[in-house]
Design a protein around this motif. Structure first.
Motif, PDB file in Angstrom:
ATOM      1  N   LEU A 113       0.831  -1.209   0.000  1.00 43.03           N
ATOM      2  CA  LEU A 113       0.000   0.000   0.000  1.00 43.03           C
ATOM      3  C   LEU A 113       0.866   1.261   0.000  1.00 43.03           C
ATOM      4  O   LEU A 113       0.571   2.234  -0.721  1.00 43.03           O
ATOM      5  CB  LEU A 113      -0.910  -0.029   1.230  1.00 43.03           C
ATOM      6  N   TYR A 114       1.945   1.236   0.796  1.00 40.28           N
ATOM      7  CA  TYR A 114       2.841   2.387   0.800  1.00 40.28           C
ATOM      8  C   TYR A 114       3.521   2.570  -0.564  1.00 40.28           C
ATOM      9  O   TYR A 114       3.651   3.697  -1.071  1.00 40.28           O
ATOM     10  CB  TYR A 114       3.912   2.207   1.878  1.00 40.28           C
ATOM     11  N   ALA A 115       3.951   1.439  -1.151  1.00 39.31           N
ATOM     12  CA  ALA A 115       4.581   1.516  -2.473  1.00 39.31           C
ATOM     13  C   ALA A 115       3.599   2.026  -3.520  1.00 39.31           C
ATOM     14  O   ALA A 115       3.961   2.797  -4.436  1.00 39.31           O
ATOM     15  CB  ALA A 115       5.128   0.147  -2.872  1.00 39.31           C
ATOM     16  N   LEU A 116       2.325   1.634  -3.394  1.00 38.24           N
ATOM     17  CA  LEU A 116       1.311   2.113  -4.331  1.00 38.24           C
ATOM     18  C   LEU A 116       1.098   3.623  -4.175  1.00 38.24           C
ATOM     19  O   LEU A 116       0.874   4.326  -5.171  1.00 38.24           O
ATOM     20  CB  LEU A 116      -0.006   1.363  -4.098  1.00 38.24           C
ATOM     21  N   GLY A 117       1.174   4.115  -2.942  1.00 41.30           N
ATOM     22  CA  GLY A 117       1.061   5.562  -2.743  1.00 41.30           C
ATOM     23  C   GLY A 117       2.185   6.321  -3.434  1.00 41.30           C
ATOM     24  O   GLY A 117       1.947   7.383  -4.072  1.00 41.30           O
ATOM     25  N   VAL A 118       3.415   5.799  -3.328  1.00 41.39           N
ATOM     26  CA  VAL A 118       4.548   6.427  -4.015  1.00 41.39           C
ATOM     27  C   VAL A 118       4.350   6.363  -5.525  1.00 41.39           C
ATOM     28  O   VAL A 118       4.606   7.344  -6.261  1.00 41.39           O
ATOM     29  CB  VAL A 118       5.862   5.748  -3.598  1.00 41.39           C
ATOM     30  N   LEU A 119       3.878   5.216  -6.030  1.00 41.94           N
ATOM     31  CA  LEU A 119       3.659   5.054  -7.472  1.00 41.94           C
ATOM     32  C   LEU A 119       2.579   6.021  -7.961  1.00 41.94           C
ATOM     33  O   LEU A 119       2.675   6.573  -9.078  1.00 41.94           O
ATOM     34  CB  LEU A 119       3.269   3.608  -7.777  1.00 41.94           C
ATOM     35  N   THR A 120       1.567   6.243  -7.149  1.00 39.12           N
ATOM     36  CA  THR A 120       0.506   7.183  -7.534  1.00 39.12           C
ATOM     37  C   THR A 120       1.060   8.598  -7.674  1.00 39.12           C
ATOM     38  O   THR A 120       0.758   9.318  -8.641  1.00 39.12           O
ATOM     39  CB  THR A 120      -0.625   7.156  -6.481  1.00 39.12           C
ATOM     40  N   ALA A 121       1.901   8.993  -6.722  1.00 39.99           N
ATOM     41  CA  ALA A 121       2.494  10.338  -6.783  1.00 39.99           C
ATOM     42  C   ALA A 121       3.369  10.487  -8.024  1.00 39.99           C
ATOM     43  O   ALA A 121       3.328  11.527  -8.718  1.00 39.99           O
ATOM     44  CB  ALA A 121       3.306  10.597  -5.516  1.00 39.99           C
ATOM     45  N   ILE A 122       4.177   9.471  -8.327  1.00 40.20           N
ATOM     46  CA  ILE A 122       5.040   9.536  -9.513  1.00 40.20           C
ATOM     47  C   ILE A 122       4.198   9.615 -10.777  1.00 40.20           C
ATOM     48  O   ILE A 122       4.499  10.379 -11.725  1.00 40.20           O
ATOM     49  CB  ILE A 122       5.983   8.321  -9.543  1.00 40.20           C
ATOM     50  N   THR A 123       3.122   8.830 -10.839  1.00 36.03           N
ATOM     51  CA  THR A 123       2.275   8.814 -12.044  1.00 36.03           C
ATOM     52  C   THR A 123       1.655  10.178 -12.300  1.00 36.03           C
ATOM     53  O   THR A 123       1.667  10.693 -13.440  1.00 36.03           O
ATOM     54  CB  THR A 123       1.174   7.741 -11.895  1.00 36.03           C
ATOM     55  N   PHE A 124       1.099  10.794 -11.265  1.00 34.83           N
ATOM     56  CA  PHE A 124       0.504  12.119 -11.450  1.00 34.83           C
ATOM     57  C   PHE A 124       1.566  13.148 -11.841  1.00 34.83           C
ATOM     58  O   PHE A 124       1.320  14.034 -12.673  1.00 34.83           O
ATOM     59  CB  PHE A 124      -0.206  12.544 -10.159  1.00 34.83           C
ATOM     60  N   ALA A 125       2.732  12.994 -11.269  1.00 35.15           N
ATOM     61  CA  ALA A 125       3.791  13.969 -11.560  1.00 35.15           C
ATOM     62  C   ALA A 125       4.243  13.908 -13.011  1.00 35.15           C
ATOM     63  O   ALA A 125       4.324  14.943 -13.703  1.00 35.15           O
ATOM     64  CB  ALA A 125       4.974  13.734 -10.611  1.00 35.15           C
ATOM     65  N   ILE A 126       4.539  12.692 -13.499  1.00 30.73           N
ATOM     66  CA  ILE A 126       5.044  12.594 -14.871  1.00 30.73           C
ATOM     67  C   ILE A 126       3.942  12.846 -15.890  1.00 30.73           C
ATOM     68  O   ILE A 126       4.190  13.381 -16.988  1.00 30.73           O
ATOM     69  CB  ILE A 126       5.718  11.228 -15.114  1.00 30.73           C
ATOM     70  N   ALA A 127       2.690  12.466 -15.550  1.00 32.69           N
ATOM     71  CA  ALA A 127       1.600  12.706 -16.500  1.00 32.69           C
ATOM     72  C   ALA A 127       1.334  14.197 -16.651  1.00 32.69           C
ATOM     73  O   ALA A 127       1.165  14.710 -17.782  1.00 32.69           O
ATOM     74  CB  ALA A 127       0.346  11.971 -16.041  1.00 32.69           C
ATOM     75  N   LEU A 128       1.264  14.903 -15.539  1.00 28.68           N
ATOM     76  CA  LEU A 128       1.010  16.340 -15.619  1.00 28.68           C
ATOM     77  C   LEU A 128       2.235  17.104 -16.122  1.00 28.68           C
ATOM     78  O   LEU A 128       2.105  18.172 -16.748  1.00 28.68           O
ATOM     79  CB  LEU A 128       0.591  16.862 -14.234  1.00 28.68           C
ATOM     80  N   GLY A 129       3.434  16.534 -15.843  1.00 30.32           N
ATOM     81  CA  GLY A 129       4.644  17.239 -16.253  1.00 30.32           C
ATOM     82  C   GLY A 129       4.941  17.120 -17.732  1.00 30.32           C
ATOM     83  O   GLY A 129       5.439  18.079 -18.357  1.00 30.32           O
ATOM     84  N   PHE A 130       4.632  15.950 -18.309  1.00 31.33           N
ATOM     85  CA  PHE A 130       5.009  15.745 -19.724  1.00 31.33           C
ATOM     86  C   PHE A 130       3.797  15.601 -20.653  1.00 31.33           C
ATOM     87  O   PHE A 130       3.934  15.804 -21.855  1.00 31.33           O
ATOM     88  CB  PHE A 130       5.897  14.500 -19.838  1.00 31.33           C
TER      89      PHE A 130
END
Length: 409
Positions: free
Chosen positions: A50-67
């Motif tokens: 669950l903690y790893a999924l939270g980190v993955l969610t943050a990365i996904t939103f970051a790269i999607a909105l960034g690029f």
């Protein structure tokens, strides 16, 4: 789904390719961590996935909105990873996927315009749903296999219990009869050879019957009969010098009810011959349309003279008048043994030797109590209140109530 973003990084079509490559590496690393911890038997029920999924969610939103562009296709991959996390199963997963797919569709439409927004949102929801469903099916199959193995172990345990009960009841009764008749042979041989030979023939017949019953017990096909056990009880009681009184009333019993009551007759009569020192044993069977009641009463020593009813009883209590009694022929030098010496066990009610006393009931009666309880019946045993010992068994005679006895054979 992430190949488009990867190709853009390699071809340099993405602004700030080093940062994009770092984001891609971070996403893949955390994605693998989520999946690995979700499938690891030691970690999948912890909070690490669950903690790893939270980190993955943050990365996904970051790269999607960034690029933008093809990077929004990482949302379905995030949803797929979410489906592997067992902490999100059920309503939690449904709520998470609805929120995630809605956010993915909205952000895609807001960043790239309306084209492709529905596909990203729908793909995000479908990826997590299908993954969670497939893994749930695999978990169900594993639980079914575990349950099947447990049922197999339980069946083996039940078969062992059935065999041990049958063997106890069969051998306890048979060895009691053999001891009684062998003593009769020893007492009668010097005085009445014909009577001794008749008792020896009975021993042979009992031994052959015991072999047959043990084979049937091993294969699980043995089913007793109340009428057969009553006939055997008469023979055993007469050979032990105990007067049998058998009374039957009511309609014929179903085979299953008769088989259970046959075991009760066998065990009760065996205990009477072994431990009671009685002169009379009364067996009463009363049946109606709903229930049948079996009562075995003797006039022996009752509780004080009752030993364990298991196969390991220390000795067999035989009335003194057996020493010179031939069933159907009358007394032969009653009160004396083969050498003409007075018989100490002359039926006068003398206390039994040490080691013969014990608690009421025992292995056989306890096993029969469990069998009757499984069939909806009851079994009670104890002192008669006046003198002697009483065993009372009640059983429903309906076919529906007897269905549970099949598993006890």
């Amino acid at each position: 789904m992430g190949m488009g973003a990867f190709s853009n990084v390699i071809e340099g079509k993405t602004g700030n390719p080093w940062l994009a490559g770092l984001g891609l590496l971070a996403f893949n690393s955390v994605y693998i961590t989520v999946v690995w911890t979700s499938f690891n038997p030691r970690l999948r029920h912890s909070r690490r996935p669950l903690y790893a999924l939270g980190v993955l969610t943050a990365i996904t939103f970051a790269i999607a909105l960034g690029f933008g562009g093809d990077w929004f296709l990482f949302f379905p991959l995030l949803s797929l990873a979410s489906g592997t996390v067992r902490a999100l199963r059920g309503k939690k997963l449904a709520a998470w996927l609805i929120a995630l797919s809605g956010a993915a569709g909205y952000l895609t439409g807001w960043h790239n315009g309306s084209p492709g927004a529905f596909g990203v949102g729908y793909g995000t929801f479908l990826s997590g749903t299908v993954t969670a469903t497939v893994l749930s099916l695999f978990d169900t199959i594993q639980e079914l296999n575990t349950t099947r193995q447990e049922l197999a172990r339980s069946a083996v345990e039940k078969e062992r219990l059935r065999f041990s009960r049958d063997l106890h009841d069969l051998l306890g009764h048979t060895l009691s009869v053999v001891v009684v008749k062998a003593e009769a042979v020893r007492r009668l041989a010097p005085r009445n050879l014909d009577a001794a030979l008749a008792q020896a023939a009975d021993i042979e017949a009992v031994g052959r019957q015991a072999l047959t019953e043990i084979r049937e017990a091993v294969t699980g096909y043995r089913e007793g009969s109340l009428s057969t056990e009553l006939d055997r009880a008469r023979s055993v009681l007469e050979a032990a010098g105990i007067e049998p009184v058998v009374r039957q009333a009511g309609p014929p019993l179903p085979p299953q009810a008769g088989a259970l009551l046959g075991w009760v007759v066998r065990e009760g009569v065996t205990n009477t011959v072994r431990h009671s020192g009685a002169t009379t044993c009364e067996i009463s069977v009363h049946a109606d349309e709903e229930r049948v009641r079996l009562t075995i009463t003797d006039d022996g020593r009752g509780h004080d003279g009752r030993g364990p009813d298991g196969a390991g009883a220390a000795a067999i209590s035989v009335p003194g008048r057996l020493r010179g009694h031939v069933p159907g022929r009358g007394p032969v030098d009653a009160g004396a043994d083969a050498a003409g010496r007075p018989d100490p066990a002359d039926g006068t009610g003398a206390p039994p030797p040490p080691g013969r006393t014990g608690p009421v009931g025992g292995t056989g009666l306890k096993g029969l109590t469990e069998r009757l309880a499984a069939a909806g019946g009851t079994l009670h045993s104890g002192p008669d209140g006046r003198r002697g010992f009483r065993v009372t068994a009640e059983l429903p005679v309906g076919t529906g109530d007897m269905a549970g006895t099949e598993g006890l054979r």
